[in-house]
Design an enzyme around this catalytic site. Structure first.
Site, PDB file in Angstrom:
ATOM      1  N   ASP A  86     106.239 123.353  22.150  1.00  0.00           N
ATOM      2  CA  ASP A  86     107.031 122.862  23.284  1.00  0.00           C
ATOM      3  C   ASP A  86     108.512 122.886  22.947  1.00  0.00           C
ATOM      4  O   ASP A  86     109.184 121.845  22.950  1.00  0.00           O
ATOM      5  CB  ASP A  86     106.612 121.436  23.655  1.00  0.00           C
ATOM      6  CG  ASP A  86     105.450 121.399  24.631  1.00  0.00           C
ATOM      7  OD1 ASP A  86     105.394 122.285  25.500  1.00  0.00           O
ATOM      8  OD2 ASP A  86     104.610 120.498  24.526  1.00  0.00           O
ATOM      9  N   ARG A 154     113.817 118.469  32.237  1.00  0.00           N
ATOM     10  CA  ARG A 154     113.026 119.619  31.769  1.00  0.00           C
ATOM     11  C   ARG A 154     113.062 120.738  32.810  1.00  0.00           C
ATOM     12  O   ARG A 154     112.806 121.897  32.488  1.00  0.00           O
ATOM     13  CB  ARG A 154     111.585 119.196  31.513  1.00  0.00           C
ATOM     14  CG  ARG A 154     111.433 118.137  30.440  1.00  0.00           C
ATOM     15  CD  ARG A 154     110.007 117.609  30.407  1.00  0.00           C
ATOM     16  NE  ARG A 154     109.069 118.629  29.986  1.00  0.00           N
ATOM     17  CZ  ARG A 154     107.756 118.583  30.210  1.00  0.00           C
ATOM     18  NH1 ARG A 154     107.235 117.559  30.884  1.00  0.00           N
ATOM     19  NH2 ARG A 154     106.959 119.536  29.777  1.00  0.00           N
ATOM     20  N   LYS A 184     105.303 126.810  33.330  1.00  0.00           N
ATOM     21  CA  LYS A 184     104.534 125.593  33.575  1.00  0.00           C
ATOM     22  C   LYS A 184     105.284 124.706  34.556  1.00  0.00           C
ATOM     23  O   LYS A 184     106.502 124.827  34.695  1.00  0.00           O
ATOM     24  CB  LYS A 184     104.270 124.856  32.265  1.00  0.00           C
ATOM     25  CG  LYS A 184     105.515 124.387  31.510  1.00  0.00           C
ATOM     26  CD  LYS A 184     105.125 123.823  30.160  1.00  0.00           C
ATOM     27  CE  LYS A 184     106.309 123.258  29.435  1.00  0.00           C
ATOM     28  NZ  LYS A 184     105.999 122.817  28.077  1.00  0.00           N
ATOM     29  N   HIS A 185     104.576 123.877  35.333  1.00  0.00           N
ATOM     30  CA  HIS A 185     103.133 123.549  35.328  1.00  0.00           C
ATOM     31  C   HIS A 185     102.596 123.976  36.686  1.00  0.00           C
ATOM     32  O   HIS A 185     102.866 123.312  37.673  1.00  0.00           O
ATOM     33  CB  HIS A 185     102.918 122.062  35.125  1.00  0.00           C
ATOM     34  CG  HIS A 185     103.654 121.509  33.923  1.00  0.00           C
ATOM     35  ND1 HIS A 185     105.011 121.186  33.935  1.00  0.00           N
ATOM     36  CD2 HIS A 185     103.229 121.235  32.656  1.00  0.00           C
ATOM     37  CE1 HIS A 185     105.360 120.716  32.754  1.00  0.00           C
ATOM     38  NE2 HIS A 185     104.300 120.732  31.947  1.00  0.00           N
ATOM     39  N   HIS A 197     100.219 112.772  32.402  1.00  0.00           N
ATOM     40  CA  HIS A 197      99.800 112.208  31.123  1.00  0.00           C
ATOM     41  C   HIS A 197      99.080 110.876  31.339  1.00  0.00           C
ATOM     42  O   HIS A 197      98.415 110.373  30.445  1.00  0.00           O
ATOM     43  CB  HIS A 197     101.006 111.985  30.209  1.00  0.00           C
ATOM     44  CG  HIS A 197     101.744 113.245  29.898  1.00  0.00           C
ATOM     45  ND1 HIS A 197     102.764 113.710  30.687  1.00  0.00           N
ATOM     46  CD2 HIS A 197     101.599 114.148  28.895  1.00  0.00           C
ATOM     47  CE1 HIS A 197     103.226 114.845  30.168  1.00  0.00           C
ATOM     48  NE2 HIS A 197     102.539 115.126  29.087  1.00  0.00           N
ATOM     49  N   ASP A 269      96.970 122.862  30.829  1.00  0.00           N
ATOM     50  CA  ASP A 269      97.703 121.780  30.179  1.00  0.00           C
ATOM     51  C   ASP A 269      96.679 120.997  29.369  1.00  0.00           C
ATOM     52  O   ASP A 269      95.466 121.190  29.521  1.00  0.00           O
ATOM     53  CB  ASP A 269      98.386 120.891  31.227  1.00  0.00           C
ATOM     54  CG  ASP A 269      99.624 120.192  30.668  1.00  0.00           C
ATOM     55  OD1 ASP A 269      99.769 120.138  29.436  1.00  0.00           O
ATOM     56  OD2 ASP A 269     100.433 119.689  31.472  1.00  0.00           O
TER      57      ASP A 269
END
Length: 549
Positions: A86, A154, A184-185, A197, A269
């Protein structure tokens, strides 16, 4: 080492069900000793490893680790490992030796797409120099929800067309080095305030709306040559009323494969994330993902809830279930062969193993490029009290309480990973250039009246995208609001974060934004502040914020 399609098919036919299953998994392991994962490499010949700061903290450690891992894999099966990281800017690894840059939102604040390409070319070269051959970036999400706790900086920003240009340049820059890139994502994580998460968020958009917004950067990245697309654990009920994207044939096959024409590798993921773990049986969800269209299942095994447990035992259950599904035909031979041909073609014919280590001189050039890029991104978004007076008593205030930093370095090496708060790096650079008084959050709150004597006040705010957690910002925003109310005519806010917080403060307050909490951005912001140049007033913004210029 290159192999023809016929040679790859022959290799697949010679593989055991366990080895076929193994090539469908990208696995993490704890700690710095790669011997931990040797049993899974030798029995299953796994596709590769998800590598984090937990596995290596320096270039030397990384090179030794990847050399050992690749030797294990080549001895066991003669197939190289895909080693994914990452290294995407706002998140990074090998910190502080590597140079991930200021992050995507900061890059998109620069009115030059070549800065994006240059930064990702730097990332690709550094990662390949230690044997990391796949960067799990660029993040291609359109950050249309300011409340997002996990995307934020991000993302390249809010506007699909601009994000698409940046994603395309990021892919092109990285691919110049030979490293594999990953969008991503899919099909987009930026339109929700939820964090996969922790839970399964949903985005209630029809396909027609997605196709003109969230999907635009993915299409651009695919056209630029991205080799991998990572799925999101998000539900899109107007497209698939039952399954999150990772488990959805409609999203992965009908949209990603057929509509967007993606022919590369589909990577899930992490199947250990709360969105999957709290809703599905972990091993069973792995099988569902492969049936839906995923080629490689990622089990990055982050401790989002600070759990402890046996990594290998958890991973083994998923591997065994897929092995059994291959043996019984639950996963059809044709489906498995199709995935394996795709995976092995990339490994043998399109994937570099490593590049030579970089010289100290070249790494020094990277450090300069990183800082120069971060400095270009620093923007004066609102101007009332500018520039900072050259003389007088200037007080610098850390808006963040000490208690907020407790989770800045996230569990398992996932996340920002810099041990030094951005404020400390900012102040370190200011002190190098000028003497001044510094107050902590606690000191400022204890006696706000003492600030009346200062000729200028500089208050610094921070934010960090943390997987499965939040960086606490309420107290810092409370302090800044008080300072705005009392001292706005001689106050400068330095935002080492996205500018969304501007909506909380008066429109006439001075706000200098670095779009990032990375160390390079903190240093860059300090330099811009002390230089006081008018040229830092930018007109290009990566996100929409209500403010006065």
């Amino acid at each position: 080492m290159k192999k023809t399609r016929e040679q790859i098919i022959a290799l697949i036919e010679s593989m055991t069900p366990a080895q076929k299953a193994g090539q469908l998994f990208l696995l993490a392991y704890p700690g710095k000793d790669p011997e931990v994962i040797r049993p899974l490499i030798e029995k299953y010949g796994i596709c590769g490893c998800y590598v984090s700061q937990d596995n290596a903290q320096t270039f030397d450690e990384a090179e030794a680790m990847t050399t050992s891992l690749q030797a294990m894999s080549m001895k066991a099966q003669g197939i190289p490992l895909l080693l994914g990281v990452d290294q995407e800017g706002a998140w990074g690894i090998l910190i502080p030796e590597s140079h991930p840059g200021p992050g995507n939102m900061a890059l998109n604040a620069i009115d030059d797409v070549h800065a994006v390409a240059g930064m990702y070319e730097l990332i690709g070269n550094e990662m390949l120099s230690v044997g990391y051959n796949a960067v799990l970036g660029p993040c291609s999400d359109v950050n249309s929800d300011p409340r997002s706790p996990i995307i934020g900086t991000r993302s390249f920003g809010q506007f699909p067309g601009e994000v698409a240009k940046a994603v395309s340049m990021a892919v092109k820059g990285a691919r110049k080095t030979g490293i594999l890139t990953c969008l991503k994502h899919f099909p987009g994580h930026g339109a929700t305030s939820g964090d996969t998460h922790r839970e399964i968020p949903f985005i209630d958009k029809p396909y027609a709306q997605l196709s003109t917004s969230d999907l635009v950067p993915f299409k651009a990245g695919i056209d630029a040559g991205a080799e991998i697309v990572m799925t999101s654990h998000i539900r899109y009920p107007q497209i698939d009323s039952e399954n999150p994207a990772t488990l959805s044939k409609k999203i992965l096959q009908d949209i990603l494969r057929k509509e967007l024409g993606f022919c590369g590798l589909i990577l899930s993921d992490s199947m250990n994330m709360g969105a999957i773990r709290k809703t599905y049986d972990p091993a069973q969800s792995t099988l569902l993902a492969l049936q839906a269209g995923v080629d490689i299942v990622m089990l990055s095994e982050e401790h989002y809830d600070f759990e402890t447990g046996d990594y290998l035992a958890k991973q083994l259950r998923s591997l065994e279930l897929v092995e059994q599904a291959i043996e019984t035909g639950m996963l059809a031979d044709e489906l498995v062969a199709e995935k394996l041909v795709r995976i092995l073609d990339y490994k043998f014919n399109r994937m570099l193993i490593r590049k030579p280590r970089m010289s100290t001189q070249l790494l020094a050039q990277h450090a300069k490029q990183e800082l120069d890029t971060a400095k270009q991104a620093v923007s004066l978004l609102q101007k009332r009290f500018w520039p900072l007076p050259k003389q007088g008593d200037v007080v610098y205030i850390n808006a963040t309480p000490v208690s907020s930093y407790h989770n800045m370095v996230n569990s398992r090496g996932i996340g920002p990973n810099q041990e030094t708060p951005a404020f400390d790096s900012f102040i370190g650079e200011v002190q190098r250039l000028r003497t001044m008084k510094v107050l902590t959050h606690e000191e400022a709150m204890k006696d706000l009246d003492v600030l009346q004597q200062a000729s200028a006040l500089v208050v610094v705010t921070e934010d960090y995208p943390l997987p499965g957690e939040d960086f606490e910002k309420h107290d810092q925003q409370h302090l800044v609001s008080i300072l705005c109310e009392r001292y706005s005519e001689r106050l400068i806010i330095v935002g080492l974060r996205s500018p969304y917080e501007l909506s909380l403060y008066p429109k006439h307050v001075t706000y200098l934004c670095a779009y990032s909490s990375r160390t390079c951005s903190a240093i860059a912001a300090a330099q811009v502040l002390l230089e006081g140049q008018e040229g830092t007033v930018h007109t290009k913004l990566p996100v929409s914020v209500d403010f006065e210029r």
